[in-house]
Design an enzyme around this catalytic site. Structure first.
Site, PDB file in Angstrom:
ATOM      1  N   ASP A 267      20.704 -15.016  16.693  1.00  0.00           N
ATOM      2  CA  ASP A 267      21.738 -16.043  16.503  1.00  0.00           C
ATOM      3  C   ASP A 267      23.140 -15.538  16.833  1.00  0.00           C
ATOM      4  O   ASP A 267      23.537 -14.446  16.414  1.00  0.00           O
ATOM      5  CB  ASP A 267      21.741 -16.528  15.047  1.00  0.00           C
ATOM      6  CG  ASP A 267      20.518 -17.367  14.742  1.00  0.00           C
ATOM      7  OD1 ASP A 267      19.606 -17.440  15.588  1.00  0.00           O
ATOM      8  OD2 ASP A 267      20.477 -17.959  13.648  1.00  0.00           O
TER       9      ASP A 267
ATOM     10  N   ASP B 224      11.964 -23.752  16.783  1.00  0.00           N
ATOM     11  CA  ASP B 224      12.318 -22.431  16.268  1.00  0.00           C
ATOM     12  C   ASP B 224      11.067 -21.576  16.026  1.00  0.00           C
ATOM     13  O   ASP B 224       9.936 -22.010  16.291  1.00  0.00           O
ATOM     14  CB  ASP B 224      13.124 -22.631  14.969  1.00  0.00           C
ATOM     15  CG  ASP B 224      14.142 -21.540  14.735  1.00  0.00           C
ATOM     16  OD1 ASP B 224      13.991 -20.445  15.305  1.00  0.00           O
ATOM     17  OD2 ASP B 224      15.087 -21.769  13.952  1.00  0.00           O
TER      18      ASP B 224
HETATM   19  C1  GLA Z   1      17.372 -19.964  13.467  1.00  0.00           C
HETATM   20  C2  GLA Z   1      17.885 -20.396  14.832  1.00  0.00           C
HETATM   21  C3  GLA Z   1      19.271 -21.004  14.680  1.00  0.00           C
HETATM   22  C4  GLA Z   1      19.221 -22.189  13.740  1.00  0.00           C
HETATM   23  C5  GLA Z   1      18.626 -21.753  12.402  1.00  0.00           C
HETATM   24  C6  GLA Z   1      18.336 -22.928  11.486  1.00  0.00           C
HETATM   25  O1  GLA Z   1      18.113 -18.927  12.931  1.00  0.00           O
HETATM   26  O2  GLA Z   1      17.906 -19.303  15.698  1.00  0.00           O
HETATM   27  O3  GLA Z   1      19.773 -21.408  15.938  1.00  0.00           O
HETATM   28  O4  GLA Z   1      18.454 -23.215  14.314  1.00  0.00           O
HETATM   29  O5  GLA Z   1      17.382 -21.068  12.575  1.00  0.00           O
HETATM   30  O6  GLA Z   1      17.766 -22.536  10.283  1.00  0.00           O
END
Ligand code: GLA
Length: 412
Positions: A233, A178
């Site tokens: 997301d 990430d």
């Molecule tokens: C980010 C990523 C998500 C998930 C969250 C976890 O937002 O884009 O896919 O992995 O972190 O905290």
């Protein structure tokens, strides 16, 4: 002092001045964008091409985030592994079981190594990996290329080498990395650094870059990772799926065997969309050759969810070994047509109706990019009906739905 310009007539010199200003601003934006692309290209030129031989087709699996967020524990993940191995998903091709954020303890151990949360993962992460492997599945894990993960657990930035070694020792087969708490360190340094250290372990590990599409990852990530997020997301609603879809336009040229655009994980079965919408979401991800990472609670799957996630014909479109991402060939506002050429000379053709009413939709074989033929054999990948057509691919498509066909040109 007021500094705005007020133009009364269309042809006044004032309008010409405004037009000139707009052109200059657009030109400078183009120059800046061009320069930034060059910088990105130059930055990746020194990075060796990723050659881990993995992800020849888009990775398929399950990830804990969309269903469970930070509420994960050892027993629940083992139950998911049991379900995945027996409910048809493994047989349908889903093989990576990935634990997302919050598997970690808040501190590294005395040796500076990552460890799982001892309360929620009492037997440790290696034991969990062994369990998942014993089910014939592969094990994936989440970390961040920052000082912390997004949920605030220890990150891998400046610890890449020891963390890559820890992952390899545990038997990790897939790493999602990430972008939180990245401290402004360049993405090349962060992601290429981890790639180098993963390769150095000698263990084949799929590398999933989760940079949210911020710095045009398709320009640099194909050399570094097996897949890269092209968006923020996903949310469990139709609007989010459509926003993400629009962000994929034009990206097909960057994907191919070993390196894929990732429009984020699936929401199928999480309850925020209708069955029609989930079918559309799944079909669109398949035509995009997206990694198919289920994100629902596999321990409790309805028949409708199962029949979507396990639709072998649609999965075959995603997994086709020609490895070409589909693209949009028609856009009439609410109605779109997407196509994906497949290895056996056939093509997947998807009719999408974004509108609020059902509609009859039509596309000609030529417009769909099919080669000229005496007739075409078509299979509806949802109803499984087959038929012949001379030219027109036509279907009634529900609101927020798709019709998806595989079409073979036939000459006799
Ligand atoms: C980010 C990523 C998500 C998930 C969250 C976890 O937002 O884009 O896919 O992995 O972190 O905290």
């Amino acid at each position: 002092m007021k500094s705005y310009i007020y133009c009364k007539s269309k042809i006044s010199s004032c309008w010409k001045a405004l037009l000139a200003a707009v052109i200059m601003i657009s030109m400078s934006t183009v120059v800046v964008a061009h320069a930034s692309n060059n910088i990105q290209k130059a930055a990746t030129d020194s990075v060796p091409n990723l050659q881990n031989g993995l992800a020849k087709t888009p990775p398929m699996g399950w990830n804990s985030w969309n269903a469970f967020h930070t509420h994960i524990d050892e027993q629940q993940i083992k139950d998911v592994a049991d379900a995945m191995a027996t409910n048809g998903l493994k047989d349908a091709g889903y093989k990576y079981l990935i634990i997302d954020d919050a598997w970690l303890d808040m501190q590294r151990n005395k040796k500076g190594q990552l460890i799982g949360d001892p309360k929620r993962f009492p037997d440790g992460i290696k034991a969990l990996a062994d369990y998942i492997h014993s089910k014939g599945l592969k094990f994936g894990i989440y970390e961040s290329a920052g000082t912390k993960t997004c949920a605030g657990y220890p990150g891998s930035l400046h610890h890449e080498k020891e963390d890559a070694q820890t992952f390899a020792k545990w038997g990790v087969d897939y790493l999602k990395l990430d972008n939180c708490y990245n401290q402004g360190v360049s993405y090349i340094k962060r992601y290429a650094g981890m790639e180098r250290d993963l390769i150095a372990t000698g263990r084949p590990i799929v590398f999933s870059i989760c940079e949210w599409g911020r710095k045009d990852p398709y320009q640099w990530a194909p050399k570094i990772g097996n897949m890269w997020r092209t968006t923020g997301d996903i949310q469990d609603n139709w609007h989010s799926v459509m926003i993400i879809l629009d962000q994929q336009v034009g990206l097909y040229k960057y994907a191919g065997p070993g390196h894929w655009n990732d429009p984020d994980m699936l929401e199928v079965g999480n309850g925020g969309m209708t069955t029609t919408e989930y079918k559309a979401h799944f079909s669109l991800w398949s035509i995009l050759a997206a990694p198919l990472i289920a994100g629902n609670d596999l321990r409790h799957m309805s028949d409708a969810t199962k029949s979507i996630l396990e639709n072998k014909d649609v999965i075959a479109v995603d997994q086709d070994h020609k490895g070409v991402q589909g693209h949009k060939v028609l856009d009439h506002g609410d109605q779109e047509v997407w196509v994906k050429p497949l290895a056996d000379g056939s093509e997947a053709v998807l009719l999408l109706n974004r509108g609020s009413e059902g509609a009859f939709m039509t596309v000609t074989a030529e417009k769909a990019g099919l080669k000229k033929a005496v007739y075409y054999k078509m299979k509806d990948l949802w109803s499984k009906r087959t038929k012949r057509t001379d030219d027109l691919i036509r279907a009634y498509v529900r609101s927020h739905g798709v019709a998806m066909f595989r079409v073979w040109p036939e000459s006799n």
